[in-house]
Design a protein around this motif. Structure first.
Motif, short mmCIF file in Angstrom:
data_model
loop_
_atom_site.label_atom_id
_atom_site.label_comp_id
_atom_site.label_asym_id
_atom_site.label_seq_id
_atom_site.Cartn_x
_atom_site.Cartn_y
_atom_site.Cartn_z
N LEU A 73 12.31 -13.53 12.92
CA LEU A 73 10.92 -13.34 12.50
C LEU A 73 10.85 -12.30 11.39
O LEU A 73 11.59 -11.32 11.41
N PRO A 74 9.97 -12.50 10.43
CA PRO A 74 9.84 -11.50 9.37
C PRO A 74 9.24 -10.21 9.91
O PRO A 74 8.43 -10.23 10.84
N LYS A 75 9.65 -9.12 9.34
CA LYS A 75 9.09 -7.81 9.72
C LYS A 75 7.81 -7.58 8.93
O LYS A 75 7.73 -7.91 7.75
N ARG A 76 6.83 -7.01 9.59
CA ARG A 76 5.56 -6.74 8.92
C ARG A 76 5.74 -5.64 7.88
O ARG A 76 6.28 -4.59 8.18
N PRO A 77 5.26 -5.88 6.66
CA PRO A 77 5.39 -4.84 5.63
C PRO A 77 4.46 -3.66 5.93
O PRO A 77 3.51 -3.79 6.70
N ASP A 78 4.73 -2.53 5.29
CA ASP A 78 3.93 -1.32 5.51
C ASP A 78 2.64 -1.31 4.70
O ASP A 78 1.91 -0.33 4.73
#
Length: 85
Positions: A73-78
């Protein structure tokens, strides 16, 4: 770059372009505000989607499903989501 067709815009056309640009800018600001207002709800939608593709999976081909492991799963950007339309 030289113009292929040389022409002059009328004052009415220039005014219309300026007015239309201002209207589009206002519509864009309204859309951005509505999208920002949805940010908490959108976060819930994303979490539900991630849960669904991890448990049920998605159709790779016809009726073949593949569950997505958590590490894929992609990591949520900041940064916040961008409004693109």
């Amino acid at each position: 770059m030289p113009r292929i067709i040389d022409y002059e815009k009328s004052d009415a056309a220039k005014e219309w372009i300026r007015d239309e640009g201002a209207e589009q800018e206002e519509r864009y600001k309204q859309i951005v505000k509505e999208m920002d207002d949805l940010s908490d709800e959108r976060d819930v939608w994303v979490e539900k989607f991630f849960e669904r593709i991890q448990t049920r999976g998605f159709n790779v081909h016809y009726d073949n499903r593949r569950a997505i492991p958590a590490e894929e799963l992609p990591k949520r950007p900041d940064r916040p989501f961008k409004v693109v339309f």
